[in-house]
Design an enzyme around this catalytic site. Structure first.
Site, PDB file in Angstrom:
ATOM      1  N   SER A 143      37.149-128.059 -19.171  1.00 25.49           N
ATOM      2  CA  SER A 143      36.137-128.518 -20.019  1.00 25.49           C
ATOM      3  C   SER A 143      35.815-129.738 -19.500  1.00 25.49           C
ATOM      4  CB  SER A 143      36.615-128.296 -21.482  1.00 25.49           C
ATOM      5  OG  SER A 143      36.051-127.455 -22.140  1.00 25.49           O
ATOM      6  N   LYS A 163      29.466-124.176 -22.525  1.00 26.60           N
ATOM      7  CA  LYS A 163      30.606-124.555 -23.143  1.00 26.60           C
ATOM      8  C   LYS A 163      30.545-125.940 -23.801  1.00 26.60           C
ATOM      9  CE  LYS A 163      34.786-124.728 -24.509  1.00 26.60           C
ATOM     10  NZ  LYS A 163      35.946-124.996 -23.827  1.00 26.60           N
ATOM     11  N   LYS A 165      35.684-135.530 -26.469  1.00 28.86           N
ATOM     12  CA  LYS A 165      35.325-135.843 -24.977  1.00 28.86           C
ATOM     13  C   LYS A 165      34.124-134.634 -24.926  1.00 28.86           C
ATOM     14  CE  LYS A 165      37.835-133.213 -22.367  1.00 28.86           C
ATOM     15  NZ  LYS A 165      37.088-132.043 -21.851  1.00 28.86           N
TER      16      LYS A 165
END
Length: 300
Positions: free
Chosen positions: A97, A172, A243
């Site tokens: 990711s 995502k 994040k």
């Protein structure tokens, strides 16, 4: 299609995915920064490699699932990295990711070496991975995607080809934006109920009822952890959620979009991190809200 697959990164998700591949008849060569993480898999039949370079040299398709962009760059382009072991037709499936700009830059650098990279982050936790029902969002060269599609469908019940490099990681971020805000809303609801004197479990029950307006997967999966104060091992850590929400906000700023609820959710995650609990599940944000309300959702 080849039955020999490489896999880099044996964290919680990586281990489950490798086991799924092995159970599906694939021979998997693995590498991890700490060798101990691969011991159980090697005992079960996986092949240990001494470097990412060695993994690439022995396989046509290699997964990389590491923590962040610097780790991804090191695994692919660093000393003894995948590119050093590259051969014609090598495909790297990067399931980290990371921000879309890194996915694009990595793909461009790899293309110079005639290596294709697919950015293919996944949606779902270890139990979902174990059952082969992940959501997988894929960006990159379409020909490489078609080669890997049968393999990806072993791992995911929904495999979406999103187009050019960076589109998979972009989707995502957007998906995790929804999850991050939903976890925040779930925590707020439980804290409010506890403060009023309503059993928080009742809130979980009513918002997990199929077919109803308030139904949310975030409450169904994270609510029980909040009530139990069971935050480790993480399903998705506060560090990782912070994040991804930060990445979503940077993406939004680039395109002139305001994300006020994401901003609020990120601030609570940062409070968790400032307390030294970033490694805990992101549902641990409930502890910050409990402190603010001088109450607890935890059952005695």
């Amino acid at each position: 299609m080849t039955k020999n697959i490489g896999f880099i990164g044996l964290g919680t998700m990586g281990k489950v995915i490798v086991k799924r591949l092995m159970d599906s008849g694939y021979t998997v060569t693995v590498w991890n920064r700490t060798k101990e993480a691969g011991n159980d898999l090697v005992k079960a039949g996986a092949i240990w490699a001494n470097s990412p370079k060695e993994v690439a040299a022995q396989n046509d398709i290699v997964f990389s699932m590491v923590s962040d962009a610097p780790a991804t760059e090191a695994v692919i382009f660093g000393k003894d990295g995948l590119i050093e072991g590259a051969h014609p037709n090598l495909i790297i499936i990067d399931s980290a990711s990371i921000a879309p700009e890194y996915s694009i830059a990595h793909a461009e650098r790899a293309q110079e070496k005639n290596v294709a990279i697919l950015d293919a982050p996944v949606s779902g936790g270890p139990k979902v991975a174990e059952s082969g029902t992940l959501g997988i969002m894929v960006g990159g060269p379409e020909e490489a995607f078609k080669t890997c599609e049968p393999l990806l469908k072993v791992l995911g019940s929904m495999v979406l080809y999103t187009g050019k490099s960076g589109n998979g990681t972009t989707l995502k971020l957007i998906a995790n934006l929804v999850m991050g805000v939903a976890i925040q809303a779930s925590a707020e609801a439980l804290v409010l109920a506890a403060k009023i004197g309503i059993d928080p479990q009742v809130v979980i029950d009513i918002t997990s009822l199929p077919g109803t307006g308030p139904q949310t997967g975030a409450m169904a999966t994270r609510g029980p952890r909040m009530i139990a104060h069971n935050f480790f091992p993480p399903h998705f850590s506060a560090n990782n959620m912070d994040k991804d929400l930060t990445g979503a906000m940077r993406l939004a700023e680039k395109h002139g979009v305001s994300l006020p609820t994401v901003s609020a959710s990120r601030e609570v995650l940062r409070a968790v991190k400032s307390q030294g609990n970033g490694q805990n599940d992101s549902s641990s944000i409930v502890t910050v809200l409990e402190a603010m309300a001088a109450t607890s959702v935890k059952r005695s």
